[in-house]
Design a protein around this motif. Structure first.
Motif, PDB file in Angstrom:
ATOM      1  N   MET A  23       0.823  -1.210  -0.229  1.00 16.53           N
ATOM      2  CA  MET A  23      -0.052   0.017   0.014  1.00 16.53           C
ATOM      3  C   MET A  23       0.818   1.064   0.120  1.00 16.53           C
ATOM      4  SD  MET A  23      -3.050   0.958   2.634  1.00 16.53           S
ATOM      5  CE  MET A  23      -2.037   1.831   3.767  1.00 16.53           C
ATOM      6  N   ILE A  24       1.842   1.077   0.747  1.00 13.31           N
ATOM      7  CA  ILE A  24       2.679   2.402   1.006  1.00 13.31           C
ATOM      8  C   ILE A  24       3.585   2.515  -0.377  1.00 13.31           C
ATOM      9  CG2 ILE A  24       4.775   3.185   1.905  1.00 13.31           C
ATOM     10  CD1 ILE A  24       4.242   1.588   4.338  1.00 13.31           C
ATOM     11  N   GLU A  25       4.018   1.460  -1.170  1.00 18.98           N
ATOM     12  CA  GLU A  25       4.628   1.706  -2.366  1.00 18.98           C
ATOM     13  C   GLU A  25       3.613   2.339  -3.434  1.00 18.98           C
ATOM     14  OE1 GLU A  25       5.136  -0.896  -0.611  1.00 18.98           O
ATOM     15  OE2 GLU A  25       7.413  -0.752  -0.271  1.00 18.98           O
ATOM     16  N   ALA A  26       2.284   1.639  -3.408  1.00 15.67           N
ATOM     17  CA  ALA A  26       1.495   2.262  -4.324  1.00 15.67           C
ATOM     18  C   ALA A  26       1.106   3.688  -4.025  1.00 15.67           C
ATOM     19  CB  ALA A  26       0.125   1.362  -4.108  1.00 15.67           C
ATOM     20  N   LEU A  27       0.875   4.068  -2.845  1.00 14.57           N
ATOM     21  CA  LEU A  27       0.647   5.561  -2.550  1.00 14.57           C
ATOM     22  C   LEU A  27       1.955   6.376  -2.896  1.00 14.57           C
ATOM     23  CD1 LEU A  27      -1.012   7.603  -1.120  1.00 14.57           C
ATOM     24  CD2 LEU A  27      -0.060   7.107   0.955  1.00 14.57           C
ATOM     25  N   SER A  28       3.278   5.769  -2.623  1.00 17.76           N
ATOM     26  CA  SER A  28       4.241   6.563  -3.029  1.00 17.76           C
ATOM     27  C   SER A  28       4.306   6.731  -4.693  1.00 17.76           C
ATOM     28  CB  SER A  28       5.504   5.841  -2.599  1.00 17.76           C
ATOM     29  OG  SER A  28       6.559   6.600  -2.797  1.00 17.76           O
ATOM     30  N   HIS A  38       9.712  10.880  -2.493  1.00 17.87           N
ATOM     31  CA  HIS A  38      10.427  10.169  -1.603  1.00 17.87           C
ATOM     32  C   HIS A  38       9.352   9.174  -0.679  1.00 17.87           C
ATOM     33  CE1 HIS A  38      14.086  12.218  -2.103  1.00 17.87           C
ATOM     34  NE2 HIS A  38      13.338  13.457  -1.621  1.00 17.87           N
ATOM     35  N   LEU A  39       9.652   7.728  -0.648  1.00 21.88           N
ATOM     36  CA  LEU A  39       8.901   6.887   0.320  1.00 21.88           C
ATOM     37  C   LEU A  39       8.460   7.192   1.470  1.00 21.88           C
ATOM     38  CD1 LEU A  39       7.798   4.228  -0.587  1.00 21.88           C
ATOM     39  CD2 LEU A  39       9.632   2.897   0.841  1.00 21.88           C
ATOM     40  N   PHE A  40       9.440   7.916   2.271  1.00 27.27           N
ATOM     41  CA  PHE A  40       8.889   8.438   3.563  1.00 27.27           C
ATOM     42  C   PHE A  40       7.638   9.383   3.667  1.00 27.27           C
ATOM     43  CE2 PHE A  40      12.366  11.512   2.722  1.00 27.27           C
ATOM     44  CZ  PHE A  40      11.717  12.620   2.926  1.00 27.27           C
ATOM     45  N   MET A  41       7.389  10.199   2.731  1.00 23.72           N
ATOM     46  CA  MET A  41       6.434  10.980   2.354  1.00 23.72           C
ATOM     47  C   MET A  41       5.176  10.062   2.389  1.00 23.72           C
ATOM     48  SD  MET A  41       7.535  14.131   2.709  1.00 23.72           S
ATOM     49  CE  MET A  41       6.189  14.857   2.490  1.00 23.72           C
ATOM     50  N   ALA A  42       5.298   9.120   1.732  1.00 26.98           N
ATOM     51  CA  ALA A  42       4.010   8.340   1.715  1.00 26.98           C
ATOM     52  C   ALA A  42       3.495   7.787   3.010  1.00 26.98           C
ATOM     53  CB  ALA A  42       4.033   6.973   0.802  1.00 26.98           C
ATOM     54  N   THR A  75       9.535  10.846  10.001  1.00 24.70           N
ATOM     55  CA  THR A  75      10.399   9.901  10.643  1.00 24.70           C
ATOM     56  C   THR A  75       9.677   8.440  10.892  1.00 24.70           C
ATOM     57  OG1 THR A  75      10.062  10.691  12.868  1.00 24.70           O
ATOM     58  CG2 THR A  75      12.076  11.599  11.652  1.00 24.70           C
ATOM     59  N   VAL A  76       8.391   8.594  10.558  1.00 26.00           N
ATOM     60  CA  VAL A  76       7.515   7.330  10.777  1.00 26.00           C
ATOM     61  C   VAL A  76       8.089   6.198  10.232  1.00 26.00           C
ATOM     62  CG1 VAL A  76       5.267   6.271  10.628  1.00 26.00           C
ATOM     63  CG2 VAL A  76       5.606   8.638  11.530  1.00 26.00           C
ATOM     64  N   SER A  77       8.415   4.987  10.799  1.00 25.91           N
ATOM     65  CA  SER A  77       8.694   3.750  10.179  1.00 25.91           C
ATOM     66  C   SER A  77       7.572   2.793  10.065  1.00 25.91           C
ATOM     67  CB  SER A  77       9.750   3.113  11.174  1.00 25.91           C
ATOM     68  OG  SER A  77       9.122   2.548  12.339  1.00 25.91           O
ATOM     69  N   ASP A  78       7.859   1.578   9.301  1.00 26.02           N
ATOM     70  CA  ASP A  78       6.552   0.633   8.978  1.00 26.02           C
ATOM     71  C   ASP A  78       6.168   0.198  10.228  1.00 26.02           C
ATOM     72  OD1 ASP A  78       6.986   1.226   6.325  1.00 26.02           O
ATOM     73  OD2 ASP A  78       8.386  -0.551   5.729  1.00 26.02           O
ATOM     74  N   ALA A  79       7.096  -0.052  11.125  1.00 31.06           N
ATOM     75  CA  ALA A  79       6.693  -0.797  12.437  1.00 31.06           C
ATOM     76  C   ALA A  79       5.856   0.368  13.225  1.00 31.06           C
ATOM     77  CB  ALA A  79       8.067  -1.072  13.281  1.00 31.06           C
ATOM     78  N   ASP A  80       6.021   1.611  13.094  1.00 28.83           N
ATOM     79  CA  ASP A  80       5.309   2.760  13.742  1.00 28.83           C
ATOM     80  C   ASP A  80       3.855   2.760  13.376  1.00 28.83           C
ATOM     81  OD1 ASP A  80       7.636   3.420  15.280  1.00 28.83           O
ATOM     82  OD2 ASP A  80       7.909   4.917  13.818  1.00 28.83           O
ATOM     83  N   LEU A  81       3.966   2.479  11.879  1.00 30.92           N
ATOM     84  CA  LEU A  81       2.591   2.674  11.103  1.00 30.92           C
ATOM     85  C   LEU A  81       1.802   1.400  11.732  1.00 30.92           C
ATOM     86  CD1 LEU A  81       3.209   3.363   7.281  1.00 30.92           C
ATOM     87  CD2 LEU A  81       1.951   4.769   9.367  1.00 30.92           C
ATOM     88  N   GLY A  82       2.364   0.232  12.012  1.00 30.63           N
ATOM     89  CA  GLY A  82       1.634  -1.079  12.243  1.00 30.63           C
ATOM     90  C   GLY A  82       1.079  -0.805  13.761  1.00 30.63           C
ATOM     91  N   VAL A  98       1.346  18.257   3.393  1.00 34.70           N
ATOM     92  CA  VAL A  98       1.618  18.921   1.961  1.00 34.70           C
ATOM     93  C   VAL A  98       2.489  20.280   2.588  1.00 34.70           C
ATOM     94  CG1 VAL A  98       0.630  19.723   0.102  1.00 34.70           C
ATOM     95  CG2 VAL A  98      -0.091  17.720   0.710  1.00 34.70           C
ATOM     96  N   VAL A  99       1.816  21.131   3.274  1.00 38.75           N
ATOM     97  CA  VAL A  99       2.240  22.500   3.661  1.00 38.75           C
ATOM     98  C   VAL A  99       3.826  22.175   4.199  1.00 38.75           C
ATOM     99  CG1 VAL A  99       2.213  24.312   5.159  1.00 38.75           C
ATOM    100  CG2 VAL A  99       0.160  23.532   4.139  1.00 38.75           C
ATOM    101  N   SER A 100       4.028  21.381   5.007  1.00 36.36           N
ATOM    102  CA  SER A 100       5.374  21.208   5.486  1.00 36.36           C
ATOM    103  C   SER A 100       6.455  20.699   4.434  1.00 36.36           C
ATOM    104  CB  SER A 100       5.273  19.838   6.522  1.00 36.36           C
ATOM    105  OG  SER A 100       6.602  19.598   7.106  1.00 36.36           O
ATOM    106  N   ALA A 101       5.766  19.845   3.528  1.00 35.00           N
ATOM    107  CA  ALA A 101       6.904  19.273   2.442  1.00 35.00           C
ATOM    108  C   ALA A 101       7.244  20.750   1.351  1.00 35.00           C
ATOM    109  CB  ALA A 101       6.119  18.487   1.623  1.00 35.00           C
ATOM    110  N   ALA A 102       6.187  21.636   1.488  1.00 35.73           N
ATOM    111  CA  ALA A 102       6.538  22.780   0.408  1.00 35.73           C
ATOM    112  C   ALA A 102       6.944  23.910   1.059  1.00 35.73           C
ATOM    113  CB  ALA A 102       5.078  23.189  -0.110  1.00 35.73           C
TER     114      ALA A 102
END
Lengths: 292, 203
Positions: free
Chosen positions: A1-6, A24-28, A148-155, A257-261
């Motif tokens: 799902m993360i890859e698809a969103l990325s 970047h993947l971390f943004m997804a 800085t959220v990791s896959d484990a954090d998302l779980g 989005v605002v943060s990234a911009a």
């Protein structure tokens, strides 16, 4: 799902819709974390306000510093001391409710005392446990960042969000009726005391997972602003809850989005977006003719 | 305290002495017990602070007491909170107090609040809120009605309507325990008056 969103984010970057950082993947991951945390707190927010637990939630966020120290003391990695965080924050929440019910003190007084002491104890305990003062660790707890959220954090985040939805669905009637009048809840033979403990325990878990995204200092904004904004737009409980959840999700996405911009940290950007929605809703409410 | 009446399958009962405590302090210390059986209407009378409302809270299990209640309870508090922190309209409130959606219309009509179905709870007057809760308690066919000054904030028409509904509920078999300062109400209902005296004065 993360890859698809990325991948989708990458396409939107190419189309000029999203800022370049979204390749970047971390943004997804950040987007998913912000959506889930925003939605969870949007859902919790009306009940938190009905039960007057906003200040209480801020205190729980600050007790997290003690949780980090306890986690490290128990041998957990300093970047993910989940057992310490969940354990200390949940026990703090349960103790605060128990003390309020038994001591007869006002909730504001009790939480105010706890809020100040818990941060001081947390900083002291962290220095004692790590044998040094690590300002970056303190910053991470106080300010957080969805980047800085990791896959484990998302779980962990997903698991907590499922529990939050279930508990909110089951506890709304007893907690709301008790807030309206404890006698009405007792006449309906609802176990309001038990549900209050369950609700604050789940709220504590939600606060812990939100620390990663907005940090301890801004978590109070997440529990207050969505319902306060929705309240300006509607007087029906169902509509306020739905609007609050939607506002939480939209605020989370807009903030990332605002943060990234810009150079604005993501946690602050999320709170700023929610705050902007509150101001607009306030103006709308005034223009429509005042209080509903 | 006086002890009259019988308790069947539903009702309120306390053996003598009737006692209610709050945080370990004795609030009510009646020499006699209390029995409210099906069809009975008992009115608690006494000075402010005597412990009348506390007896109702004891019936609800919110304060430790010697009271026991059997049967489904319909409760109407003295005042119902109205706060901006509680975004409730009339339909939300009915759902909360356990009225199924299909019965909303009947309860609202019984409370003569058809004009107010979409109004916020906080926008209803104290009397309108009281009318709705009384209508709901009676419409739910509760076996035990605990009513805390149910006519205190009502206009004459509403008061008459509420008194008629309470009397009808008792005729239908409800055990009614109410707090009232109004002798006319007590007489109109044919209620048995029970004097409540605060514990510090009683002992």
């Amino acid at each position: 799902m993360i890859e698809a969103l990325s991948t989708l984010c990458g396409q939107l970057v190419q189309a000029g819709v999203l800022p370049p950082a979204f390749v970047h993947l971390f943004m997804a991951r950040a987007l998913i974390a912000a959506v889930v945390v925003g939605g969870v707190f949007g859902l919790l927010s009306p009940l938190v306000q009905a039960r007057r637990l906003a200040f209480f939630s801020a205190a729980l966020g600050q007790s997290a510093m003690v949780g980090v120290a306890v986690g490290v003391f128990l041998g957990e990695p300093i970047e993910a001391p989940w057992a310490g965080l969940f354990g200390v924050t949940t026990l703090s929440a349960l103790w605060l409710v128990f003390a309020r019910r038994r001591l007869g003190l006002s909730a504001d007084t009790l939480v105010g005392v706890f809020l100040a002491i818990s941060l001081a104890v947390g900083l002291t305990a962290l220095v004692l446990v790590t044998r040094r003062f690590n300002i970056h660790q303190v910053e991470a707890v106080l300010f957080g960042s969805p980047l800085t959220v990791s896959d484990a954090d998302l779980g962990v985040l997903m698991l907590v969000s499922v529990v939050v939805v279930a508990v909110v669905a089951a506890s709304t009637r007893p907690l709301l009726l008790d807030a309206l009048d404890p006698g009405l809840a007792a006449a309906a033979r609802l176990r309001t005391g038990w549900w209050e403990y369950v609700f604050v325990a789940v709220l504590a878990c939600a606060v812990v997972v939100a620390l990663r995204v907005v940090g301890a200092l801004l978590v109070e904004a997440l529990v207050v602003i969505p319902a306060a904004t929705a309240r300006l737009l509607s007087s029906s409980w169902r509509r306020v809850t739905a609007l609050s959840a939607v506002l939480g999700v939209v605020g989370g996405v807009a903030g990332v989005v605002v943060s990234a911009a810009s150079l604005v940290p993501a946690g602050a950007a999320i709170v700023l977006c929610l705050g902007a929605a509150f101001v607009v809703a306030g103006l709308w409410s005034v223009l429509r003719g005042g209080r509903r | 305290m006086s002890t009259v009446g019988t308790v069947g399958t539903a009702g309120v009962m306390s053996e003598a002495p009737l006692r209610v405590w709050r945080r370990g302090r004795l609030l009510v210390d009646g020499a006699e017990g209390l029995r409210v059986g099906p069809g009975d209407i008992v009115a608690l009378r006494g000075d402010n602070g005597a412990g009348k409302s506390s007896i109702l809270l004891g019936c609800l299990g919110l304060l430790p007491s010697t009271l026991t209640v059997r049967g489904q309870i319909g409760y109407v508090p003295q005042q119902v909170r109205s706060s901006v922190a509680l975004p409730l309209n009339l339909a939300d409130t009915l759902r909360l107090v356990g009225v199924p959606g299909r019965q909303h219309e009947a309860v609202v009509a019984a409370a003569a609040l058809n004009h107010a179905t979409t109004r916020p709870w906080q926008a209803l007057s104290t009397g309108e809120r009281m009318r709705l809760l009384v209508a709901r308690a009676i419409h739910s066919r509760a076996e035990v009605l605990l009513l805390d000054e149910p006519t205190a904030s009502l206009d004459p028409d509403s008061r008459q309507r509420v008194l008629s509904a309470i009397a009808a509920a008792a005729v239908a078999g409800a055990a009614v325990l109410l707090v009232s300062h109004n002798d006319d109400d007590i007489a109109a209902l044919g209620a048995r008056a029970v004097a409540v005296v605060a514990a510090r004065e009683a002992t």
